[in-house]
Write an enzyme that holds these catalytic residues in place. Structure first.
Site, short mmCIF file in Angstrom:
data_model
loop_
_atom_site.label_atom_id
_atom_site.label_comp_id
_atom_site.label_asym_id
_atom_site.label_seq_id
_atom_site.Cartn_x
_atom_site.Cartn_y
_atom_site.Cartn_z
N GLU A 1 -37.63 -9.99 20.68
CA GLU A 1 -38.02 -9.56 19.81
C GLU A 1 -36.28 -9.39 18.86
O GLU A 1 -36.55 -10.05 17.05
CB GLU A 1 -38.71 -8.32 19.30
CG GLU A 1 -40.32 -8.39 19.74
CD GLU A 1 -40.37 -7.62 20.47
OE1 GLU A 1 -40.62 -6.56 19.65
OE2 GLU A 1 -41.84 -7.28 20.94
N VAL B 1 -38.29 0.26 16.13
CA VAL B 1 -39.04 1.49 17.52
C VAL B 1 -40.09 0.24 17.87
O VAL B 1 -40.95 0.55 19.40
CB VAL B 1 -40.94 1.22 15.91
CG1 VAL B 1 -42.23 1.72 17.17
CG2 VAL B 1 -40.20 2.90 15.09
N ASP C 1 -44.84 10.73 66.62
CA ASP C 1 -45.12 11.07 67.24
C ASP C 1 -45.77 10.94 67.95
O ASP C 1 -46.12 9.32 67.13
CB ASP C 1 -46.00 12.57 66.72
CG ASP C 1 -45.27 13.72 66.24
OD1 ASP C 1 -44.26 13.92 66.77
OD2 ASP C 1 -45.75 14.77 65.26
N ASN D 1 -38.88 -7.29 24.39
CA ASN D 1 -37.84 -6.56 23.50
C ASN D 1 -36.56 -7.04 23.00
O ASN D 1 -36.29 -7.62 21.86
CB ASN D 1 -37.56 -5.45 23.93
CG ASN D 1 -38.51 -4.40 23.91
OD1 ASN D 1 -39.74 -4.81 24.07
ND2 ASN D 1 -38.07 -3.08 24.39
N ASP E 1 -41.30 21.78 63.34
CA ASP E 1 -41.99 20.19 63.05
C ASP E 1 -40.77 20.28 61.42
O ASP E 1 -40.73 19.31 60.97
CB ASP E 1 -42.19 19.78 62.83
CG ASP E 1 -42.52 18.82 64.29
OD1 ASP E 1 -42.12 18.78 65.71
OD2 ASP E 1 -44.25 18.83 65.06
N ASN F 1 -45.44 -5.50 19.32
CA ASN F 1 -45.24 -4.40 20.13
C ASN F 1 -46.03 -3.23 20.91
O ASN F 1 -46.22 -2.83 21.66
CB ASN F 1 -43.97 -3.85 20.11
CG ASN F 1 -42.77 -3.48 21.41
OD1 ASN F 1 -42.88 -3.12 22.18
ND2 ASN F 1 -42.12 -4.67 21.39
N ASP G 1 -46.27 17.66 62.94
CA ASP G 1 -47.37 19.16 62.99
C ASP G 1 -47.25 20.29 62.90
O ASP G 1 -47.80 21.40 63.05
CB ASP G 1 -48.26 18.51 63.78
CG ASP G 1 -48.41 18.52 65.07
OD1 ASP G 1 -47.54 18.76 65.84
OD2 ASP G 1 -49.06 17.04 65.73
N ASP H 1 -49.03 -5.52 23.48
CA ASP H 1 -48.14 -5.62 24.88
C ASP H 1 -48.45 -4.53 25.94
O ASP H 1 -47.89 -5.01 27.05
CB ASP H 1 -46.07 -5.17 24.26
CG ASP H 1 -45.52 -7.03 24.02
OD1 ASP H 1 -46.40 -7.36 24.25
OD2 ASP H 1 -44.00 -5.94 23.65
#
Ligand code: ATP
Length: 906
Positions: free
Chosen positions: A713, A282, A329, A710, A648, A738, A644, A742
Site C-alpha cells: 500500500e 492508519v 518421569d 502494508n 519437583d 486495510n 508431580d 485484510d
C-alpha cells in the site's frame, strides 16, 4: 466467623460450632447453602478488564485518534460523506477487533479457571476434589503432602504433617503440626500448631481439618487486603513485536509524510493529500499485530486444551516449539501406573502370580505348581505386612445393588497392587484393620523411598511395618525369614537378595522390599520415627509390572524425529529403568544410564561433559532434577521437565517448560508449572510441542501477510507520487483495504494447519528473530511486487484512456485481489504452488467474503458514491486478475526455477 481462638477449642467444640461431622463432613446440600451464604473462597483480586474498557481501548490508538481528528476537520469543511464513511469504517474495525479480543480474553480467563487450585474435601462421607474456591466453612478437608492449604483449618487429625508457612509467617523451616488443643492465650500464627492456614504448604504427611475461615476472612485474606495480581501475560514475541511496532510507526509516518509532501508538490489538493496521508498511516502502521498474536495464541491454547494440555503461562506456548530436551518421569507418564505384582521372592523361594489389573483373582505358583500361600506362615506374613503398610483401598464398582466385577483402587497404584496380591490369597485389609490399629506413620515419599507404619493390637503388641526400595530396606535389616525361620541377614544372603532384585528389575519390574519389626515397649522410649527403622526383618520382595502406555512409543519416536531428545528420570532401580527405556526406544545402544549416587560423585564439569550422552536417570530423587535441568541448560538446551511432587517444584520452575500432572500432581507442582497435562500422558507433551510449533508458524504467516500488504500500500502511493501521477488510491479506499478486507483472512491464516510435517524439522532456535528464515525478504519482495503491479494496472488503465475514477477503481481492486491471492502464498514457506488453496476452509470463506465486500463497494450505487468507485467491465477484471496474480505467481515460478537450479547443481 468472629475472632474465636480455634486452636484453644477441642475437636468436638470445633465440629459443633460449625455443625459439621468429623468423619462424613458436611452434606453436599449444606455445602451449597454455605457457598451462597459465605461466598466463594477467594482472595479479592485487582479489577478485571471490563468489556466497555476493551471496546474503548480500540479507539485509543494514536493514529486512529489522528484519523478521527482529520475526519472532523473534513466534516467541518463540508466533506460529510467522507467523514461519515471514515467513522463507519473505524467503527466496524473497532467492533471486529473488540469481538476477537474479547473472545480471546474470555478463553484465556476460562483457561485460568481450569488451572485454578483444587482441594480435597469430604462431603456426605465421600472424598472429592473440588475447586478451592468452593470450599466453605465447616468443610472437612483432607491434606496431603504437596497441597497448598485452601482455607484456614483447625486440624483434627495429623500423620506426620509438616508445613511450610513462610507465605504467612516468613519462617521457611517447616513446622510440625499436632492435633491437641493449645490452651495459651494470644499465640502468634506460627505457634498455633494445630491450625493450617490458607496459602501455606504441606511438605510432608497427611491430615484432616475443619475449615474455620474462607476467603478474605482467612489470616491470608486479612494481611493481603486487596491483592493486585498484575500477572505478566505478554509473551516474548508480543513484547518484541511491540518494540518493532514502535520503529515501524516512525518508518510509516516518515513515508506517509513523503507521500503527502510529494503529492502536494505535484499539485494535488493539500486537504485531500492530508486525509490520504493520515489514512495511509492508519492503514500502514502495524499496531494491531500484538493483538492478533494474542488472539492466535488464545485460539492455540484452546486447541492444546483439546489435546489435554492446559497452558498456565502464555509465553510458554512460544518456548514449546524450541524445546530440545524433554525430561520425563516414568511412572504414570510413560507407563500406565497400573501395577500388578507378578513375581515374589519370599521365604527363600521364587513365586509367580497370575491375573491382571486390579481384579483380585489369580493363582500363586511355585515353579509350575499351584500353591496356596496363605497356609505358609512366612508368606502369609509377607502378604499381610504389604497390606498393613498401605494407604490405598481396593473396591469393586457398584451398579445399583449388583456387583460389576470391575475392580479399582483409591490411592497409590503401587500400594493398590499389594492389596490385590494379598486379596488373591484371601487376605483383606478390612480384616486386618479389625486386629491392628494404626498409631503412627511416615507415608511414602520419593526422597526416602520407603514408608513405615506403627500398629498396635488389642493385647498391646506393637509392630512396625516397612516397605520401600530394596537397597533402602536391606540396609536397615538385620534378619531375614527363610523357610519359616528368622535368620541373621549375613552378607551372602544380602547378596542373594540383591541378585533377585536385579533379576526382577532386568525384566522391567518395579521391585519393593517388605519388612517388619516387633517393637518392645522399652525400645519405644528410645529414639523416634526414622530411628525405629533399624534392625528390621526382611520378609520378601514383590516385583510388579507397569505396562507402557499405548502410543507412548510412537510419541517418543515422533519427538526424536522432531530433533528432541527424550530423557527418562525415575526413582526406580537402574535395571528396571533401563529395561523400560530400551522397550520404549528412549535408551539407544550407546546411551548412558546414571544413578543418583553416581551423579552425586560427579563434579559439575564431569556431569556437564557426560550430560549429552545420558538418556536415563535411575534411582534419582526429585531434589536432583534441578541439577539435571541446569546441566542441560548450560549446554544451551531448551528443557521441558515433568514432575508431580513438592520436591519437583524447583526443577519445574527452573525448566524452560515446566510440566505438571493434572491427575497425580500436587498443587505445588501445578503452581510451579507452565503446562498441566490433564491426562498425565507423555503423548500430550509431544502434542503440545507440535501445537506450539504450529502456532509460531501461523504467527509468522500472518505477520508476513499483514506487513507485505502494508508495504504494498505504501509503495504504490509512494511510486505514484514520485512519478508525479495522480493518486492511485483514495483515502477511503486505503482504509477499506486495510481495516476491512485484510482482517478476516489474516485471522484465518492464524488458524492454518501447519505446512508439511513440522515434526520432522529440528526445533527452532529460541534466539531466532521472527523475520528469520527468509521472512523479512519475503515481506519486502512480495510487498514491492504488490505495489508495482497495482501501479502497473493503474498506469495501463490511464494509458488506455480510462477516466481517473475508473483507473483508481482498477488500482483499488488490483491491490485487494493481489493481497487476497498473496494470502495463499503466505501459507507456505516455499511457494504458492506448494499447498492446496482449498485446504483451509476458513481462509477460503474469509477471502470470498472479502471479494464480496469488494464487489459491493464497486457495483452498489450508494457505495460507489461514498468510495468514488465505478462499475468495471469483464475486460477490466481480466487485467485486474492478471496484475493481481503476478506477485505471488511470479515469485512461485522463480522459486521453482531456483530450487531446480540448486538441485541441478547438486
Ligand atoms: P517417577 O514417577 O518419577 O518415574 P517412580 O514412580 O519411578 O518415579 P518413585 O515413586 O519415587 O519412583 O519410587 C521409587 C522407589 O520407591 C520404587 O522403585 C519403589 O521401590 C519405592 N516405592 C514406590 N512407591 C512406594 C510406596 N508407595 N511405598 C513404598 N515404597 C515405594
Amino acid at each position: 466467623m468472629g475472632n474465636k481462638k480455634w486452636y484453644q477449642l477441642d475437636e468436638e467444640e470445633v465440629v459443633k460450632e460449625w455443625k459439621s461431622d468429623p468423619v462424613k463432613g458436611l452434606t453436599k446440600k449444606e455445602a451449597e447453602k454455605r457457598l451462597i451464604r459465605y461466598g466463594p473462597n477467594k482472595l479479592q483480586e485487582g479489577e478485571e478488564i471490563s468489556p466497555l474498557k476493551l471496546l474503548l481501548a480500540q479507539f485509543q490508538d494514536f493514529m486512529v485518534l489522528v484519523l478521527l481528528g482529520a475526519t472532523l476537520i473534513s466534516g467541518l469543511m463540508g466533506e460529510y460523506v467522507d467523514a461519515i464513511a471514515i467513522i463507519a469504517i473505524v467503527l466496524i474495525n473497532a467492533i471486529l477487533g473488540f469481538i476477537q479480543e474479547y473472545r480471546a480474553e474470555q478463553s484465556l480467563a476460562a483457561l485460568k479457571e481450569l488451572s485454578a487450585p483444587q482441594a480435597m474435601v469430604i462431603r456426605d462421607g465421600e472424598m472429592m476434589k473440588i475447586p478451592a474456591s468452593q470450599v466453605v466453612p465447616g468443610d472437612l478437608v483432607r491434606l496431603e503432602s504437596g497441597d497448598r492449604v485452601a482455607a484456614d483449618l483447625r486440624l483434627l487429625d495429623v500423620q506426620g504433617v509438616k508445613m511450610e508457612e513462610s507465605a504467612l509467617t516468613g519462617e521457611s523451616v517447616p513446622v510440625e503440626k499436632v492435633k491437641a488443643t493449645i490452651p495459651d492465650e494470644d499465640l502468634p500464627l506460627g505457634d498455633q500448631g494445630n491450625m493450617a492456614f490458607m496459602g501455606t504448604l504441606v511438605v510432608q504427611g497427611t491430615g484432616r481439618g475443619i475449615v474455620v475461615a474462607t476467603g478474605m476472612e482467612t489470616e491470608m485474606g486479612k494481611i493481603a487486603g486487596l491483592l493486585h495480581h498484575a500477572e505478566e501475560t505478554k509473551t516474548p514475541l508480543q513484547y518484541r513485536l511491540e518494540q518493532m511496532g514502535k520503529v515501524l510507526v516512525w518508518l510509516a509516518i516518515a513515508l506517509t509524510i513523503l507521500v503527502m509532501g510529494l503529492g502536494i508538490w505535484n499539485g494535488n489538493d493539500p486537504q485531500e493529500m492530508f486525509l490520504t496521508g493520515v489514512s495511509l498511516a492508519v492503514a500502514a502502521i502495524p499496531e494491531g499485530l500484538p493483538t492478533i498474536v494474542t488472539i492466535v495464541l488464545a485460539l492455540g491454547v484452546q486447541r492444546m486444551l483439546k489435546k489435554n494440555a492446559i497452558v498456565r503461562k502464555l509465553p510458554s506456548v512460544e518456548t514449546l516449539g524450541c524445546t530440545t530436551v524433554i525430561c520425563t518421569d516414568k511412572t504414570g507418564t510413560l507407563t500406565q501406573n497400573k501395577m500388578t505384582v507378578t513375581k515374589i521372592f519370599a521365604n527363600g523361594e521364587e513365586w509367580s502370580v497370575s491375573g491382571s489389573g486390579y481384579e483380585p483373582r489369580g493363582e500363586f505358583y511355585l515353579g509350575n505348581t499351584k500353591k496356596d500361600p496363605s497356609v505358609i506362615p512366612s508368606l502369609k506374613n509377607f502378604l499381610e505386612v504389604g497390606v498393613l503398610c498401605n494407604n490405598a483401598t481396593l473396591y469393586e464398582r457398584k451398579e445399583g445393588k449388583g456387583r460389576t466385577g470391575d475392580w479399582s483402587i483409591h490411592g497409590d497404584p503401587t500400594e493398590g497392587a499389594l492389596l490385590v496380591l494379598a486379596a488373591k490369597a484371601g487376605i483383606w485389609k478390612r480384616d486386618l484393620e479389625n486386629v491392628w490399629v494404626k498409631e503412627w506413620e511416615i507415608p511414602f515419599d520419593s526422597e526416602r523411598k520407603r514408608m513405615s507404619v506403627l500398629f498396635r493390637n488389642r493385647e498391646g503388641k506393637r509392630i512396625l511395618v516397612v516397605k520401600g526400595a530394596v537397597e533402602e530396606l536391606l540396609e536397615r535389616s538385620s534378619s531375614v525369614i527363610l523357610h519359616d525361620r528368622i535368620l541373621p541377614f549375613e552378607r551372602v544372603r544380602k547378596e542373594e537378595w540383591l541378585r533377585k532384585n536385579e533379576d526382577m528389575a532386568r525384566e522391567g519390574l518395579r521391585v519393593l522390599a517388605i519388612a517388619y519389626k516387633e517393637m518392645e515397649e522399652g525400645r519405644m522410649e528410645k529414639g523416634k520415627g526414622e530411628e525405629w527403622e533399624e534392625g528390621l526383618t526382611c520378609l520378601g520382595l514383590a516385583g510388579m509390572i507397569d505396562p507402557p502406555r499405548e502410543e507412548v512409543k510412537d510419541s517418543i519416536r515422533i519427538s526424536q524425529q522432531a530433533g528432541m531428545k527424550v530423557v527418562m528420570i525415575t526413582g526406580d532401580h537402574r535395571l528396571t529403568a533401563e529395561a523400560i527405556g530400551k522397550q520404549l526406544g528412549i535408551l539407544p545402544e550407546n546411551g548412558l544410564t546414571v544413578t543418583e549416587s553416581e551423579l552425586y560423585n560427579m563434579s559439575d564439569e564431569e556431569f556437564g561433559e557426560k550430560v549429552e550422552e545420558i538418556y536415563v536417570y535411575a534411582r534419582v530423587s526429585p531434589s536432583h532434577k534441578l541439577k539435571i535441568v541446569q546441566a542441560l541448560q548450560a549446554k544451551g538446551h531448551v528443557v521441558a521437565m515433568t514432575g508431580d511432587g513438592v520436591n519437583d517444584a524447583p526443577a519445574i520452575k527452573a525448566a524452560d517448560i515446566g510440566i505438571s500432572m493434572g491427575m497425580s500432581g500436587t498443587e505445588v507442582a501445578k503452581e510451579a508449572s507452565d503446562l498441566i497435562l490433564t491426562d498425565d500422558h507423555f503423548s500430550s507433551i509431544e502434542a503440545a510441542v507440535e501445537e506450539g510449533r504450529g502456532i509460531y508458524d501461523n504467527i509468522r504467516k500472518f505477520i508476513r501477510f499483514l506487513l507485505a500488504s502494508n508495504v504494498g500500500e505504501i509503495l504504490v502511493m509512494l511510486f505514484a507520487m514520485m512519478m508525479a501521477l495522480p493518486t492511485p488510491l483514495l483515502p477511503l479506499q486505503i482504509l477499506w483495504v486495510n481495516l476491512v478486507t485484510d482482517g478476516l483472512p489474516a485471522l484465518a491464516l492464524g488458524l492454518d494447519k501447519p505446512e508439511g510435517d513440522m515434526m520432522k524439522e529440528p526445533p527452532r532456535n529460541p534466539k531466532e528473530n521472527i523475520f528469520a528464515r527468509g521472512l523479512g525478504w519475503k515481506i519486502i519482495s512480495r510487498g514491492t511486487l504488490i505495489g508495482l503491479s497495482t501501479l502497473g494496472a493503474f498506469l495501463l488503465a490511464l494509458n488506455q484512456g480510462a477516466t481517473l475514477l475508473t483507473a483508481q477503481t482498477i488500482a483499488f481492486s488490483t491491490l485487494v485481489m493481489a493481497q487476497l491471492i498473496h494470502v495463499f502464498d503466505c501459507r507456505s514457506d516455499r511457494s504458492i504452488f506448494h499447498r492446496n488453496p482449498l485446504e483451509n476452509k476458513a481462509l477460503v470463506a474469509a477471502v470470498l467474503s472479502s471479494i464480496l465486500l469488494l464487489v459491493g463497494v464497486i457495483y452498489w450505487g450508494p457505495a460507489q458514491r461514498i468510495f468514488d468507485t465505478v462499475s468495471l467491465t469483464y475486460t477490466d477484471w481480466l487485467w485486474i486478475l492478471l496484475f493481481a496474480a503476478v506477485p505471488s505467481f511470479l515469485s512461485g515460478v522463480l522459486h521453482l526455477f531456483f530450487v531446480g537450479v540448486k538441485k541441478g547443481r547438486k
